[in-house]
Design an enzyme around this catalytic site. Structure first.
Site, PDB file in Angstrom:
ATOM      1  N   GLU A  36       0.827  -1.214   0.000  1.00 11.59           N
ATOM      2  CA  GLU A  36       0.000   0.000   0.000  1.00 11.59           C
ATOM      3  C   GLU A  36       0.860   1.262   0.000  1.00 11.59           C
ATOM      4  O   GLU A  36       0.554   2.229  -0.701  1.00 11.59           O
ATOM      5  CB  GLU A  36      -0.958   0.004   1.192  1.00 11.59           C
ATOM      6  CG  GLU A  36      -2.047  -1.043   1.121  1.00 11.59           C
ATOM      7  CD  GLU A  36      -2.996  -0.855  -0.052  1.00 11.59           C
ATOM      8  OE1 GLU A  36      -3.199   0.287  -0.498  1.00 11.59           O
ATOM      9  OE2 GLU A  36      -3.535  -1.864  -0.528  1.00 11.59           O
ATOM     10  N   TYR A 119      -7.296   5.216   4.032  1.00 11.46           N
ATOM     11  CA  TYR A 119      -7.320   4.172   3.006  1.00 11.46           C
ATOM     12  C   TYR A 119      -6.389   3.020   3.377  1.00 11.46           C
ATOM     13  O   TYR A 119      -6.774   1.843   3.316  1.00 11.46           O
ATOM     14  CB  TYR A 119      -6.937   4.723   1.631  1.00 11.46           C
ATOM     15  CG  TYR A 119      -6.873   3.619   0.601  1.00 11.46           C
ATOM     16  CD1 TYR A 119      -8.017   3.210  -0.071  1.00 11.46           C
ATOM     17  CD2 TYR A 119      -5.683   2.937   0.359  1.00 11.46           C
ATOM     18  CE1 TYR A 119      -7.980   2.158  -0.973  1.00 11.46           C
ATOM     19  CE2 TYR A 119      -5.642   1.883  -0.536  1.00 11.46           C
ATOM     20  CZ  TYR A 119      -6.784   1.502  -1.198  1.00 11.46           C
ATOM     21  OH  TYR A 119      -6.748   0.453  -2.072  1.00 11.46           O
ATOM     22  N   ASP A 137     -10.828   2.776  -3.763  1.00 12.92           N
ATOM     23  CA  ASP A 137      -9.766   3.485  -4.469  1.00 12.92           C
ATOM     24  C   ASP A 137     -10.319   3.922  -5.811  1.00 12.92           C
ATOM     25  O   ASP A 137     -10.933   3.117  -6.522  1.00 12.92           O
ATOM     26  CB  ASP A 137      -8.574   2.561  -4.642  1.00 12.92           C
ATOM     27  CG  ASP A 137      -7.377   3.246  -5.277  1.00 12.92           C
ATOM     28  OD1 ASP A 137      -7.452   4.456  -5.599  1.00 12.92           O
ATOM     29  OD2 ASP A 137      -6.346   2.582  -5.473  1.00 12.92           O
TER      30      ASP A 137
END
Length: 139
Positions: A36, A119, A137
């Site tokens: 990520e 996120y 996303d």
């Protein structure tokens, strides 16, 4: 369109169209977190070799925590946004030394870590720990 139909359609599409990526084949929160962070502001095609080098060089969060910062920065070279690499390294040290190598397992605990926003916290909590938090996303 009702929610059930939409969900089934989306799952069916994903089953046939998803890319086979290494961070999708693990529940290891360190690997999910690493992917990520690398993929922020980076295309998958560019980020994948960096992910593979990091996992090979630092297979555990403790290995990353014990690495000299300049070595981490050097391995990151070419991805830009070097604050991501510094935050990654600082957070690895925090988890390795302050949390005894145990990755926080909830969305709210993850949000407390440096460099982890909503996120990324949702992705780790959802993919590694099955917490029911939305990971959305736009890319």
């Amino acid at each position: 369109m009702n929610n059930k139909f939409f969900a089934e359609t989306l799952i069916r599409w994903y089953t046939h169209q998803h890319r086979d990526l290494p961070w999708r084949q693990t529940r290891n929160p360190y690997y999910i977190w690493l992917s990520e962070i690398i993929l922020q502001q980076t295309r998958v095609a560019q980020g994948l070799p960096y992910y593979e080098r990091f996992v090979s060089t630092y297979p555990t969060i403790t290995d990353l925590a014990n690495a000299p910062e300049q070595e981490v920065i050097r391995l990151w070279q070419g991805l830009g946004y070097y604050s991501r690499a510094r935050n990654l390294h600082q957070t690895a040290k925090h988890i390795a030394y302050q949390l005894n190598g145990v990755f926080p397992s909830t969305y709210n605990e993850l949000l407390k870590l440096k460099g982890i926003g909503p996120y990324t916290a949702a992705a780790i909590a959802s993919f590694a720990f099955d917490e029911a938090v939305a990971v959305v996303d736009g890319n």
